[in-house]
Design a protein around this motif. Structure first.
Motif, short mmCIF file in Angstrom:
data_model
loop_
_atom_site.label_atom_id
_atom_site.label_comp_id
_atom_site.label_asym_id
_atom_site.label_seq_id
_atom_site.Cartn_x
_atom_site.Cartn_y
_atom_site.Cartn_z
N PRO A 159 0.83 -1.22 0.00
CA PRO A 159 0.00 0.00 0.00
C PRO A 159 0.86 1.26 0.00
O PRO A 159 1.95 1.28 0.56
CB PRO A 159 -0.82 -0.13 1.29
CG PRO A 159 -0.07 -1.09 2.15
CD PRO A 159 0.61 -2.03 1.21
N ARG B 283 -0.88 5.05 -0.65
CA ARG B 283 -1.66 6.18 -0.16
C ARG B 283 -2.33 5.89 1.18
O ARG B 283 -2.71 6.81 1.91
CB ARG B 283 -2.71 6.56 -1.21
CG ARG B 283 -3.34 7.90 -1.02
CD ARG B 283 -4.04 8.40 -2.28
NE ARG B 283 -4.75 7.33 -2.96
CZ ARG B 283 -5.97 6.93 -2.61
NH1 ARG B 283 -6.59 7.48 -1.60
NH2 ARG B 283 -6.56 5.97 -3.29
N TYR B 284 -2.51 4.60 1.52
CA TYR B 284 -3.10 4.22 2.80
C TYR B 284 -2.06 3.63 3.74
O TYR B 284 -2.39 2.86 4.65
CB TYR B 284 -4.22 3.19 2.59
CG TYR B 284 -5.39 3.69 1.76
CD1 TYR B 284 -5.78 5.02 1.78
CD2 TYR B 284 -6.12 2.81 0.97
CE1 TYR B 284 -6.86 5.47 1.03
CE2 TYR B 284 -7.20 3.25 0.22
CZ TYR B 284 -7.56 4.59 0.25
OH TYR B 284 -8.63 5.03 -0.50
N VAL C 138 -8.19 -0.40 6.69
CA VAL C 138 -8.92 0.29 5.64
C VAL C 138 -10.19 -0.49 5.36
O VAL C 138 -10.16 -1.72 5.20
CB VAL C 138 -8.09 0.44 4.35
CG1 VAL C 138 -8.92 1.06 3.24
CG2 VAL C 138 -6.86 1.31 4.62
N ASP D 273 -12.39 8.61 2.12
CA ASP D 273 -11.58 8.93 0.94
C ASP D 273 -12.40 8.75 -0.32
O ASP D 273 -13.09 7.74 -0.49
CB ASP D 273 -10.34 8.03 0.87
CG ASP D 273 -9.49 8.34 -0.37
OD1 ASP D 273 -9.23 9.53 -0.62
OD2 ASP D 273 -9.12 7.40 -1.08
N SER E 69 -11.91 9.01 -4.57
CA SER E 69 -10.82 8.93 -5.56
C SER E 69 -11.41 9.13 -6.95
O SER E 69 -12.29 8.36 -7.38
CB SER E 69 -10.13 7.56 -5.47
OG SER E 69 -9.07 7.48 -6.38
N HIS F 69 -8.28 13.64 -4.55
CA HIS F 69 -8.80 13.20 -3.26
C HIS F 69 -9.10 14.41 -2.40
O HIS F 69 -8.59 15.51 -2.62
CB HIS F 69 -7.77 12.32 -2.52
CG HIS F 69 -7.17 11.24 -3.35
ND1 HIS F 69 -7.77 10.03 -3.54
CD2 HIS F 69 -6.01 11.20 -4.06
CE1 HIS F 69 -7.02 9.27 -4.33
NE2 HIS F 69 -5.94 9.97 -4.66
N SER G 221 -7.87 13.14 3.54
CA SER G 221 -7.32 11.80 3.35
C SER G 221 -5.80 11.82 3.20
O SER G 221 -5.17 10.76 3.17
CB SER G 221 -7.95 11.13 2.13
OG SER G 221 -7.56 11.78 0.94
N GLY H 107 -10.25 5.09 5.72
CA GLY H 107 -9.02 4.74 6.41
C GLY H 107 -9.19 4.92 7.91
O GLY H 107 -9.75 5.93 8.36
N ILE I 37 -4.03 -4.19 2.34
CA ILE I 37 -4.60 -2.86 2.09
C ILE I 37 -4.39 -2.47 0.62
O ILE I 37 -5.19 -1.73 0.05
CB ILE I 37 -3.97 -1.83 3.05
CG1 ILE I 37 -4.46 -2.10 4.48
CG2 ILE I 37 -4.33 -0.40 2.64
CD1 ILE I 37 -3.82 -1.21 5.53
N GLY I 38 -3.33 -2.98 0.01
CA GLY I 38 -3.09 -2.69 -1.40
C GLY I 38 -4.24 -3.13 -2.29
O GLY I 38 -4.48 -2.54 -3.35
N GLU J 261 -6.77 -0.27 -2.11
CA GLU J 261 -6.21 0.97 -2.65
C GLU J 261 -6.13 0.92 -4.16
O GLU J 261 -6.46 1.89 -4.85
CB GLU J 261 -4.82 1.20 -2.06
CG GLU J 261 -4.18 2.49 -2.54
CD GLU J 261 -2.85 2.76 -1.86
OE1 GLU J 261 -2.14 3.66 -2.34
OE2 GLU J 261 -2.51 2.10 -0.87
#
Length: 827
Positions: A47, A49-50, A56, A95, A97, A113, A117, A197, A230-231, A234
């Motif tokens: 991940p 951005r998170y 998440v 968040d 996107s 965003h 976030s 998140g 988490i990826g 995301e």
């Protein structure tokens, strides 16, 4: 027993080296496909951005482990407040996107965003301040902008001016570029909550917190992600890539395992058949059948265990090469990482050892059970006829393969017909292998009149081929399998591609097509196009993937299909789907039209209801109003435009089909990209070529998936031919001692190679014809597949090069020594 087995292996290195090679490369390809399967189950990307979030929360992105949703699954608007109230949550950060195009010096795609976030990465300001007004943005350094600059940001092709008020740095590794606006501006750009998140209280374990959130919000369809997982939430393409890997590697591993066991059995069987005299002598000096089996079992165990253990190592490297190939054609993200563990190697070891043991057992069964005197007789001359049970099984499998490959596609529905046609290849090849000696005898009968004109060499070639039909069939079958699989793979692709191209070419009746790329087209673009003078109709098209549910053997299954959303009132002047039944005029509300393939798969007809999971996973019951033929070119599911658009990540269109009247203002239409960045205007032929590229991508994916298997088959074919020829050194020596010259023997082997290559080509072609006809019927409705004569000629040429090179070179090597030495060695 192992001491005796090792002594035998050392004394007969040639045959056992061939078996070792088959097992070595077989373990490698099984390991490679196993690594891909394991990676689909538990790998992904790190991940970005998170990265600072403990947990998440996102929508459920799949129906099960194999079927993921093409669009981002939505979260309810109130979910952030509910998560914030869960014990252990320090802060819940929503968040949104939105993909945007920033018209900067380094013009590139990015994602916008809300500023709140930014702390999930975290991003930190390196210059300026955070955005405070609707027309303000903060960007990262990848855009080449500075604080105080003014830039244009396009959403769905519609640009707006923004002032850059700050720059940020964060943990992004080049996979995405970040644009931050105010939270209110982000909500206006998208009403969809992408994820939430969660920042945890000190001392709270992420896994425990995720369990609490799941329990507290049990009534909400959501999924919690921690750590590396988490990826998946995301980057939406990671879940799709995992599903792709699971599906293709599971299918590939099953096929590869069967082919490897088939080749290993053939190689070991040939190796043991070449030892008939040795085994017969052992039986004559009172060796029991049990002792024969124990000896061969020990030999096979040593060879298969060693070959599988060593072969699994390059299998891990082969998996990396496959991953790179899939990434190169765009079906895997370039940064998708493989998961490595010993499990694929263990599976390869077990399959190779068990398959090798079974092959050795059945290959030695006849000689082990035979009377010692009969065994000595069989050692001198091969049995002339096949056993009754072997003939019955062979004929039965051939008949069953023909039925599955041709009759099932004629009477069976959709994907079941495709699966039946594809699966018939192995049935036909196993039947061919069982009847191989008889087929070789038939082949010799046809070519004998021609070969006998060659006097000594021709006579010897015919006599040897007739006398050693069993041995030669062991070499012909793998070569024929390679021909069949190459033909099926290449010509099934060409058939599908040709049909898709034809459907798009004849089905697009619009004059121009507007494409918006990955960012899509806002409804404003469609409104502008309709105001251009001379535009008769402008039909927006949204594309996605949907899942259709259906029953199979009392089990509920789901299949993914390409879908398009259209406005039927503009259909007549822009697109022809070749409707077979029903009417597209009724396509409104909760209705759907299906291609013949999709309708056959789910067993639905006009007037019936199908259960559909839309792009974002929303379940819907839709009534079928039409069945059409052009599914390859336009997608197998067609639904009302607004129904599909509401359940995509952006809600934007993918294309606009434009029909013009005489005297239309074409110049104004072509200048639209100046007003709307990212929009491209193409004509029908260019749009058709783009559609064909999608079919080519799918074909390339299939070719890569089966490329490793075809490479293994080529290695196995060369290995088998060299082994079968090299074991005839004593025969060549005796021919030379009785007056046959070296030239005559070489010419004899050249003629035999011609018989083998010809038989393999004819058998492989015959085997390929059945599934190709079935696949053509199932996918295009036509019985004749699209076959490129040049490509077929290349298959035949490659077969000839492989066959002649392996046999002739091996024969030359076997005749290097003095004939007396070769006869005396008993080789």
């Amino acid at each position: 027993m192992f001491s005796l087995a090792w002594s035998t292996i050392r004394a007969r290195r040639g045959g056992f080296i061939a078996a070792f090679i088959a097992l070595f490369f077989g373990a490698a390809v099984i390991t490679a496909s196993g690594v891909l399967l394991e990676s689909g189950l538990r790998s992904g990307v790190t991940p970005e951005r998170y990265a600072a979030a403990a947990v998440v929360v996102g929508g459920k992105q799949g129906l099960d482990g194999l079927n993921s949703f093409a669009e981002r699954a939505p979260l309810p608007a109130d979910v952030t407040d509910r998560i914030a109230r869960v014990p252990g949550v320090r802060q819940a950060v929503p968040d949104r996107s939105v993909e945007v195009t920033v018209l900067s010096p380094n013009a590139t795609q990015g994602y916008a965003h809300g500023w709140s976030s930014a702390q999930l990465a975290p991003f930190t300001l390196t210059a300026g301040r955070q955005p405070a007004a609707p027309g303000e943005v903060v960007v990262d350094a990848s855009f080449g902008l500075s604080a105080g600059d003014t830039t244009r940001v396009a959403v769905g092709g519609v640009p707006a001016d923004y002032r850059v008020v700050g720059l940020v740095s964060g943990p992004l590794a080049g996979r995405q570029s970040a644009v931050f606006v105010t939270d209110e501006a982000a909500a206006r750009l998208s009403d969809r909550l992408a994820a939430v998140g969660v920042l945890a209280e000190p001392g709270v374990h992420p896994g425990e917190l995720a369990d609490r959130i799941t329990a507290e919000l049990a009534d909400v369809p959501l999924a919690t992600y921690v750590g590396r997982d988490i990826g998946d939430v995301e980057f939406l393409d990671i879940g799709q890539a995992r599903g792709f890997l699971i599906a293709i590697s599971a299918s590939l591993m099953g096929t590869i395992a069967m082919v490897v066991l088939f080749v290993v059995s053939s190689t070991l069987g040939l190796s043991i058949q070449q030892r008939r005299r040795e085994l017969a002598v052992l039986r004559a000096i009172a060796a029991t059948p049990k002792q024969i089996h124990r000896m061969i079992g020990a030999e096979v165990l040593l060879v298969s265990a060693t070959g599988a253990l060593l072969g699994s190592v390059p299998g891990f490297f082969a998996a990396g090469a496959l991953r790179d190939a899939f990434a190169a054609v765009g079906v895997l993200p370039p940064d998708f990482q493989l998961a490595f563990s010993p499990l694929p190697a263990v599976v390869a070891l077990l399959l190779c050892v068990l398959g090798g043991w079974a092959a050795g057992y059945f290959a030695a069964r006849r000689l082990a059970k035979a009377n010692p005197v009969d065994a000595l007789g069989e050692a001198a001359v091969e049995p002339a006829e096949l056993g009754a049970r072997r003939r019955a099984f062979g004929i039965g499998l051939l008949v069953f393969g023909v039925v599955v490959g041709t009759v099932v596609p004629l009477i069976g529905p959709g994907m079941a017909a495709v699966g039946g046609a594809a699966g018939s290849v192995l049935l036909l090849m196993i039947g061919t292998a069982l009847l191989g000696p008889r087929l070789m005898q038939i082949a010799v009968t046809f070519v004998a009149p021609v070969l006998n004109r060659g006097r000594i060499s021709g006579y010897l070639a015919v006599a040897n081929t007739r006398a050693n039909a069993r041995r030669l069939s062991s070499a012909v079958v793998p070569l024929a399998l390679a021909v069949a699989m190459a033909a099926v793979q290449l010509f099934s692709m060409s058939t599908t591609e040709a049909a898709a191209a034809d459907q798009v070419k004849t089905g697009v009746t619009a004059d121009f097509v507007l494409s918006g790329g990955s960012a899509g087209l806002s409804p404003e673009v469609t409104d502008t196009v309709r105001q251009v003078a001379g535009v008769q109709s402008a039909m927006p098209v949204v594309r996605t993937q949907v899942l259709l549910e259906f029953k199979m053997f009392d089990e509920v299954e789901a299949e993914s299909f390409a879908a398009q959303g259209i406005a039927p009132q503009h259909l007549r002047t822009t697109m022809d789907l070749a409707v077979k039944s029903g009417s597209m005029d009724e396509l409104h509300g909760d209705t759907v039209a299906l291609s013949t393939t999709a309708a056959g798969t789910v067993g639905a007809d006009v007037g019936e209801t199908v259960h559909v999971y839309l792009g974002d996973g929303t379940p819907k019951d839709l009534r079928v109003v039409a069945v059409y033929a052009n599914g390859l070119g336009f997608g197998d599911v067609t639904a009302p435009h607004d129904l599909l658009a509401q359940h995509t990540t952006t809600g934007f269109d993918d294309a606009i089909l434009v029909s013009l009247t005489d005297g239309a203002d074409v110049t104004a239409l072509r200048e639209l990209p100046k007003r709307y960045p990212g929009v491209a205007v193409v004509d029908r032929s260019t749009f058709a070529a783009a559609q064909q590229e999608q079919q080519a991508l799918q074909s390339a994916t299939n070719l890569i998936g089966n490329g490793l298997l075809l490479l293994y088959l080529v290695i196995a074919v060369v290995n088998t031919l060299v082994m079968a020829t090299g074991a005839r050194a004593r025969e060549f020596a005796m021919l030379r001692l009785i007056g046959t010259s070296r030239r005559h023997v070489r010419r004899m082997m050249t003629l035999e190679a011609g018989v083998l290559v010809g038989a393999a080509t004819v058998i492989g072609t015959a085997v390929a014809i059945v599934p190709l006809i079935g696949l053509s019927v199932a996918t295009t409705g036509r019985a004749l597949p699209s076959v490129n004569p040049l490509v077929y000629g290349m298959i035949v040429l490659a077969t000839a090069v492989i066959g002649f090179s392996a046999i002739v070179l091996a024969a030359r090597s076997a005749m290097r020594g003095r004939p007396v030495d070769a006869v005396g060695s008993g080789a």
